[in-house]
Design an enzyme around this catalytic site. Structure first.
Site: not given
Length: 420
Positions: A126, A195, A220-221, A379
């Site tokens: 990322f 991560d 928040y995912k 995605r």
């Protein structure tokens, strides 16, 4: 597999009732929980309570009376139950990027005397992770080396100080074998920084069992903490008291309200706190965490993982059976041990516009741009807490219609938004 088959699977699903914990807009199939989780029903009332009662009436007294002060540690223990960490090893605080800066600093400090000067990470990691690492390396005299996953573990030489990886790749959904890679890294004298942004709450994680060194992750995912929710940091107990992280703010002091002029770090992972904590945001995150932990009596992360694999298997099967001939290619690994909780498809033309056409129909996924080495990605994230098998069928039906009608070629679907 038919629509009736999918409905039968939903009727037999032991996790189906967990969907009632969330506010889901009517007519929406939400396949973007890997980017922003949905709103827990408990969150609006809880946040209102914090604002109107605890802040409005309790005022500053609420740091003690409402338990604000220890929220980072208390929520950290809840996260710990999802990632294989012991009580007292996790704190919820700051953002993923800031927490990565802290733990990477600590890991490099630990390796400073060894003469090792390389930080290794995936080229497809990322971007924020790579940006933080690049900045840190520049400041501390290290070099960031980017590799492809296929180069592990051969690249772990005696020049490498830290291996920094995202457990589940954000673009492809490919998942690393954390235990095996960590063992290979340690055999080479390398520390690991993981991560868990696309892992926590989505796939079983066993940090202590894997003997990992440092980890950070997103709130928040899959943890459904709300946009910009606080992230978390974990440090293995053997490292926790050895190093002072670089953002040595007063909240990470051993006794913040002694107000001494010199910094004395708190014990353990609490020293990875920095400034005054965002209480309203933490309250929202706790509501999200509680929705994931509600699966514990039903089998916990193992049960969520079983359903996640069933959902993603079905999506792959239906796309290949019903959308063949439309230029879609599967990017996500088929092997269960190598797959996170998402399915990523590539297409030579129109990937962004196809996603936008689906969103207009209420099927919300997202798009990730490619480059010279990787294709554009459609995605789709599959959160077993609130998605069912009929949702999978219907999402593929919409995808088929978008492709067959060439609906995606409309001008409004090809105009790029700021957030994709």
């Amino acid at each position: 597999m038919t629509l009736d088959d999918c409905r039968a699977l939903d009727a037999q699903d032991p996790l189906a009732a967990l969907r009632d914990q969330y506010i889901l807009p009517k007519g929406v199939i939400y396949l973007d929980g890997n980017s922003l989780g949905v709103l827990p029903k408990a969150a609006p009332a809880r946040i209102a309570e914090v604002v109107a009662k605890e802040w409005g009436e309790g005022l500053i007294r609420s740091w003690n009376s409402a338990g604000w002060f220890d929220l980072p540690q208390r929520l950290g223990d809840k996260v710990g139950r999802l990632i294989g960490a012991a009580p007292g090893e996790v704190v919820c605080t700051d953002s993923t990027s800031i927490n990565l800066y802290k733990v990477l600093f600590a890991a490099l400090s630990q390796q400073a005397a060894t003469g090792r000067k390389l930080v290794v990470s995936e080229r497809s990691n990322f971007p924020t992770d790579l940006y933080i690492a690049e900045s840190m390396c520049r400041e501390r005299g290290f070099t960031l080396k980017l590799i492809d996953a296929s180069e592990l573990p051969a690249v772990l030489t005696d020049e490498v100080a830290v291996l920094m990886l995202t457990h589940v790749n954000y673009r492809t959904g490919a998942m690393h074998d954390m235990k095996a890679i960590t063992a290979a890294a340690h055999a080479a004298g390398v520390l690991t920084v993981w991560d868990l942004a696309h892992s926590a709450g989505a796939v079983p994680v066993a940090l202590n069992d894997s003997d990992a060194d440092y980890a950070i992750g997103c709130g928040y995912k899959y943890l459904n903490g709300g946009p910009g929710a606080p992230a978390f940091a974990w440090v293995h107990a053997r490292h926790a008291d050895k190093f002072v992280q670089p953002l040595s703010g007063w909240w990470g002091h051993a006794a913040p309200f002694e107000m001494t002029p010199h910094y004395r770090p708190a014990a353990g992972v609490s020293r990875y706190l920095c400034g005054t904590q965002p209480i309203v945001a933490l309250a929202g995150l706790e509501c999200g965490l509680d929705t994931v932990l509600a699966a514990e009596p039903l089998g916990g992360m193992a049960a969520l993982r079983k359903k996640s694999l069933a959902l993603t298997d079905l999506y792959i099967q239906l796309v290949e059976q019903r959308c063949g001939g439309h230029g879609l290619s599967l990017v996500t690994p088929r092997a269960h041990a190598e797959r996170g909780s998402q399915v990523c498809l590539s297409r030579a033309e129109g990937a962004y516009a196809i996603v936008q056409a689906l969103i207009a129909r209420g099927v919300i996924g997202d798009y990730r741009a490619g480059d010279d080495q990787a294709p554009d990605i459609l995605r789709f994230g599959f959160t077993p807490l609130y998605l069912g098998f009929e949702d999978v069928w219907n999402s593929v039906e919409h995808l088929l219609q978008v492709l067959e009608t060439a609906d995606w070629k409309r001008a409004e679907f090809n105009a790029k938004n700021a957030v994709t």
